[in-house]
Design a protein around this motif. Structure first.
Motif, PDB file in Angstrom:
ATOM      1  N   GLU A 221       0.833  -1.200   0.000  1.00  8.47           N
ATOM      2  CA  GLU A 221       0.000   0.000   0.000  1.00  8.47           C
ATOM      3  C   GLU A 221       0.872   1.256   0.000  1.00  8.47           C
ATOM      4  OE1 GLU A 221      -3.765  -0.287   2.528  1.00  8.47           O
ATOM      5  OE2 GLU A 221      -2.473  -1.805   3.447  1.00  8.47           O
ATOM      6  N   VAL A 222       1.952   1.207   0.745  1.00  9.92           N
ATOM      7  CA  VAL A 222       2.892   2.329   0.765  1.00  9.92           C
ATOM      8  C   VAL A 222       3.574   2.445  -0.592  1.00  9.92           C
ATOM      9  CG1 VAL A 222       4.866   3.360   1.940  1.00  9.92           C
ATOM     10  CG2 VAL A 222       3.240   1.958   3.236  1.00  9.92           C
ATOM     11  N   ALA A 223       3.974   1.309  -1.145  1.00 12.07           N
ATOM     12  CA  ALA A 223       4.630   1.309  -2.450  1.00 12.07           C
ATOM     13  C   ALA A 223       3.715   1.893  -3.521  1.00 12.07           C
ATOM     14  CB  ALA A 223       5.055  -0.112  -2.824  1.00 12.07           C
ATOM     15  N   GLY A 224       2.431   1.556  -3.466  1.00 18.11           N
ATOM     16  CA  GLY A 224       1.487   2.101  -4.439  1.00 18.11           C
ATOM     17  C   GLY A 224       1.368   3.611  -4.339  1.00 18.11           C
ATOM     18  N   THR A 225       1.436   4.130  -3.130  1.00 20.54           N
ATOM     19  CA  THR A 225       1.382   5.582  -2.936  1.00 20.54           C
ATOM     20  C   THR A 225       2.636   6.234  -3.495  1.00 20.54           C
ATOM     21  OG1 THR A 225       0.045   5.245  -0.961  1.00 20.54           O
ATOM     22  CG2 THR A 225       1.055   7.408  -1.231  1.00 20.54           C
ATOM     23  N   VAL A 226       3.784   5.592  -3.337  1.00 19.53           N
ATOM     24  CA  VAL A 226       5.020   6.104  -3.932  1.00 19.53           C
ATOM     25  C   VAL A 226       4.880   6.179  -5.451  1.00 19.53           C
ATOM     26  CG1 VAL A 226       7.460   5.589  -4.361  1.00 19.53           C
ATOM     27  CG2 VAL A 226       6.529   5.372  -2.045  1.00 19.53           C
ATOM     28  N   LEU A 227       4.352   5.127  -6.060  1.00 19.55           N
ATOM     29  CA  LEU A 227       4.190   5.133  -7.519  1.00 19.55           C
ATOM     30  C   LEU A 227       3.314   6.293  -7.972  1.00 19.55           C
ATOM     31  CD1 LEU A 227       3.773   1.361  -8.465  1.00 19.55           C
ATOM     32  CD2 LEU A 227       5.816   2.785  -8.630  1.00 19.55           C
ATOM     33  N   TRP A 228       2.277   6.587  -7.205  1.00 14.49           N
ATOM     34  CA  TRP A 228       1.439   7.738  -7.557  1.00 14.49           C
ATOM     35  C   TRP A 228       2.215   9.047  -7.398  1.00 14.49           C
ATOM     36  CZ3 TRP A 228      -0.929  11.304  -3.878  1.00 14.49           C
ATOM     37  CH2 TRP A 228      -1.718  12.278  -4.510  1.00 14.49           C
ATOM     38  N   LEU A 229       2.942   9.192  -6.319  1.00 15.96           N
ATOM     39  CA  LEU A 229       3.660  10.442  -6.073  1.00 15.96           C
ATOM     40  C   LEU A 229       4.745  10.705  -7.121  1.00 15.96           C
ATOM     41  CD1 LEU A 229       4.045  10.489  -2.180  1.00 15.96           C
ATOM     42  CD2 LEU A 229       2.694  12.065  -3.586  1.00 15.96           C
ATOM     43  N   VAL A 230       5.327   9.656  -7.691  1.00 16.82           N
ATOM     44  CA  VAL A 230       6.368   9.876  -8.700  1.00 16.82           C
ATOM     45  C   VAL A 230       5.781  10.049 -10.098  1.00 16.82           C
ATOM     46  CG1 VAL A 230       8.041   8.576  -7.333  1.00 16.82           C
ATOM     47  CG2 VAL A 230       6.874   7.437  -9.237  1.00 16.82           C
ATOM     48  N   SER A 231       4.476   9.890 -10.228  1.00 24.78           N
ATOM     49  CA  SER A 231       3.847  10.012 -11.542  1.00 24.78           C
ATOM     50  C   SER A 231       3.518  11.466 -11.848  1.00 24.78           C
ATOM     51  CB  SER A 231       2.560   9.178 -11.585  1.00 24.78           C
ATOM     52  OG  SER A 231       1.525   9.806 -10.846  1.00 24.78           O
ATOM     53  N   ASP A 232       3.243  11.729 -13.135  1.00 20.49           N
ATOM     54  CA  ASP A 232       2.846  13.071 -13.542  1.00 20.49           C
ATOM     55  C   ASP A 232       1.523  13.482 -12.903  1.00 20.49           C
ATOM     56  OD1 ASP A 232       5.082  13.456 -15.102  1.00 20.49           O
ATOM     57  OD2 ASP A 232       4.143  12.709 -16.931  1.00 20.49           O
ATOM     58  N   ALA A 233       0.696  12.509 -12.545  1.00 20.69           N
ATOM     59  CA  ALA A 233      -0.602  12.825 -11.940  1.00 20.69           C
ATOM     60  C   ALA A 233      -0.453  13.537 -10.604  1.00 20.69           C
ATOM     61  CB  ALA A 233      -1.421  11.546 -11.757  1.00 20.69           C
ATOM     62  N   ALA A 234       0.708  13.409  -9.965  1.00 21.20           N
ATOM     63  CA  ALA A 234       0.928  14.025  -8.650  1.00 21.20           C
ATOM     64  C   ALA A 234       1.883  15.218  -8.726  1.00 21.20           C
ATOM     65  CB  ALA A 234       1.475  12.982  -7.673  1.00 21.20           C
ATOM     66  N   ARG A 235       2.021  15.816  -9.897  1.00 21.85           N
ATOM     67  CA  ARG A 235       3.014  16.892 -10.032  1.00 21.85           C
ATOM     68  C   ARG A 235       2.653  18.148  -9.234  1.00 21.85           C
ATOM     69  NH1 ARG A 235       0.141  16.371 -14.661  1.00 21.85           N
ATOM     70  NH2 ARG A 235      -0.880  18.209 -15.572  1.00 21.85           N
ATOM     71  N   SER A 236       1.397  18.277  -8.811  1.00 22.36           N
ATOM     72  CA  SER A 236       0.995  19.422  -7.986  1.00 22.36           C
ATOM     73  C   SER A 236       0.892  19.068  -6.510  1.00 22.36           C
ATOM     74  CB  SER A 236      -0.353  19.966  -8.467  1.00 22.36           C
ATOM     75  OG  SER A 236      -0.240  20.514  -9.764  1.00 22.36           O
ATOM     76  N   VAL A 237       1.297  17.861  -6.155  1.00 26.33           N
ATOM     77  CA  VAL A 237       1.237  17.414  -4.760  1.00 26.33           C
ATOM     78  C   VAL A 237       2.614  17.586  -4.142  1.00 26.33           C
ATOM     79  CG1 VAL A 237       0.761  15.476  -3.220  1.00 26.33           C
ATOM     80  CG2 VAL A 237      -0.559  15.749  -5.338  1.00 26.33           C
ATOM     81  N   THR A 238       2.745  18.506  -3.211  1.00 28.05           N
ATOM     82  CA  THR A 238       4.036  18.717  -2.557  1.00 28.05           C
ATOM     83  C   THR A 238       3.831  19.260  -1.149  1.00 28.05           C
ATOM     84  OG1 THR A 238       6.290  19.606  -2.885  1.00 28.05           O
ATOM     85  CG2 THR A 238       4.443  21.081  -3.386  1.00 28.05           C
ATOM     86  N   GLY A 239       4.753  18.925  -0.255  1.00 25.33           N
ATOM     87  CA  GLY A 239       4.660  19.363   1.128  1.00 25.33           C
ATOM     88  C   GLY A 239       3.608  18.628   1.936  1.00 25.33           C
ATOM     89  N   GLN A 240       3.174  17.484   1.452  1.00 22.66           N
ATOM     90  CA  GLN A 240       2.068  16.780   2.092  1.00 22.66           C
ATOM     91  C   GLN A 240       2.541  15.643   3.001  1.00 22.66           C
ATOM     92  OE1 GLN A 240      -1.136  18.074   1.653  1.00 22.66           O
ATOM     93  NE2 GLN A 240       0.230  19.602   0.718  1.00 22.66           N
ATOM     94  N   ALA A 241       1.725  15.356   4.005  1.00 28.12           N
ATOM     95  CA  ALA A 241       1.921  14.194   4.872  1.00 28.12           C
ATOM     96  C   ALA A 241       0.759  13.248   4.590  1.00 28.12           C
ATOM     97  CB  ALA A 241       1.941  14.603   6.333  1.00 28.12           C
ATOM     98  N   ILE A 242       1.018  12.216   3.832  1.00 31.08           N
ATOM     99  CA  ILE A 242      -0.036  11.305   3.390  1.00 31.08           C
ATOM    100  C   ILE A 242      -0.090  10.123   4.353  1.00 31.08           C
ATOM    101  CG2 ILE A 242      -0.876   9.842   1.511  1.00 31.08           C
ATOM    102  CD1 ILE A 242       0.681  11.723  -0.397  1.00 31.08           C
ATOM    103  N   ALA A 243      -1.141  10.059   5.137  1.00 28.35           N
ATOM    104  CA  ALA A 243      -1.289   8.988   6.133  1.00 28.35           C
ATOM    105  C   ALA A 243      -1.884   7.749   5.487  1.00 28.35           C
ATOM    106  CB  ALA A 243      -2.172   9.452   7.275  1.00 28.35           C
ATOM    107  N   ILE A 244      -1.245   6.610   5.731  1.00 30.41           N
ATOM    108  CA  ILE A 244      -1.774   5.310   5.308  1.00 30.41           C
ATOM    109  C   ILE A 244      -1.944   4.517   6.593  1.00 30.41           C
ATOM    110  CG2 ILE A 244      -1.401   3.284   3.866  1.00 30.41           C
ATOM    111  CD1 ILE A 244       0.469   4.935   2.155  1.00 30.41           C
ATOM    112  N   ALA A 245      -3.111   4.669   7.190  1.00 27.78           N
ATOM    113  CA  ALA A 245      -3.264   4.181   8.567  1.00 27.78           C
ATOM    114  C   ALA A 245      -4.677   3.773   8.908  1.00 27.78           C
ATOM    115  CB  ALA A 245      -2.787   5.262   9.535  1.00 27.78           C
ATOM    116  N   GLY A 246      -5.514   3.510   7.901  1.00 32.96           N
ATOM    117  CA  GLY A 246      -6.862   3.035   8.171  1.00 32.96           C
ATOM    118  C   GLY A 246      -7.739   3.996   8.937  1.00 32.96           C
ATOM    119  N   GLY A 247      -7.400   5.281   8.905  1.00 30.80           N
ATOM    120  CA  GLY A 247      -8.205   6.279   9.614  1.00 30.80           C
ATOM    121  C   GLY A 247      -7.716   6.601  11.016  1.00 30.80           C
TER     122      GLY A 247
END
Length: 250
Positions: A221-247
């Protein structure tokens, strides 16, 4: 940027979350270098990646390792700072050495690695720095004060650097997983069982209780989030703390 194969470095890439991230990046077509303190373990963990031994707490060793990685595979366009330590003890029994180790590895290890890549990344057509923090960067936990403080600091580093580099097509983010299904947690569960006589399920609940989904996080699940962050789809995502913790944190 993310759809073009690039050179990715993953510290602490020989096991657990780091290995899952490195494998996902490799499967996505990127040239991957994994770094850690055990060369044989690195080579066995992911034979198709380049393995370079490195102690992230030692700035000279980090400089050597990254220079070797660049010579072998070109400029680093993706950096994942995953190397970390997590000593556990009540505050009164947390030694100065424990504090120093947490800060040297969890915070300064990321600083040392970023220092090696951020200048060259600024002239690339986009670059990605991803710091693997923890829900301990977003809330407090008892008995891991040094770890929690170091992860809070890592998140502060992430946010400040993101602002400093906001005009450079370079994004800098943190991923904050909850307790994940890794060898570290499984070893901790076995230790609790041995010390207390509790069942494995009862011991595991020590780690899953805080997650509203009542489970451990899958490293993929963490690896999948990394793949999104390195993609062009996430080029406007910066300075974020992305929690992967089931809420657990919102």
């Amino acid at each position: 940027m993310g759809e073009t194969p690039r050179h990715a470095v993953v510290t602490g890439g020989g096991s657990g979350i780091g290995l899952a991230i490195a494998r996902a990046l490799l499967d996505a077509g990127h040239a991957v270098t994994i770094m850690g303190r055990d060369q044989a373990k690195l080579e066995a963990a992911l034979p198709d990646a380049r393995a370079i031994m490195c102690d992230v707490a030692d700035p000279a060793d980090v400089e050597r390792a990254f220079a070797a990685a660049v010579v072998a595979s070109g400029p680093v366009a993706i950096l994942v700072n995953n190397a970390g330590v997590a000593p556990s003890a009540p505050f009164a029994r947390t030694s100065t050495a424990d504090w120093r180790q947490c800060l040297d590895v969890n915070l300064m290890g990321a600083v040392h690695a970023i220092q090696q890549v951020i200048g060259p990344m600024q002239v690339l057509d986009g670059g990605r720095i991803i710091n693997i923090a923890s829900t301990a960067a977003l809330k407090g936990y008892a008995y891991v004060t040094a770890y929690t403080a170091s992860k809070h600091a890592l998140l502060g580093l992430t946010r400040s650097l993101a602002l400093e580099n906001s005009g450079d097509k370079l994004t800098i983010n943190a991923i904050c997983p909850g307790f994940a299904d890794t060898d570290i947690i499984r070893t901790s569960v076995a230790r609790i069982v041995a010390k207390t006589g509790r069942s494995e399920a009862e011991a595991l609940a020590t780690f899953t209780a805080a997650n509203p989904q009542q489970r451990l996080i899958d490293p993929d699940e963490v690896a999948g989030t990394v793949l999104w962050l390195v993609s062009d789809a996430a080029r406007s995502v910066t300075g974020q703390a992305i929690a992967i913790a089931g809420g657990e944190v919102m």
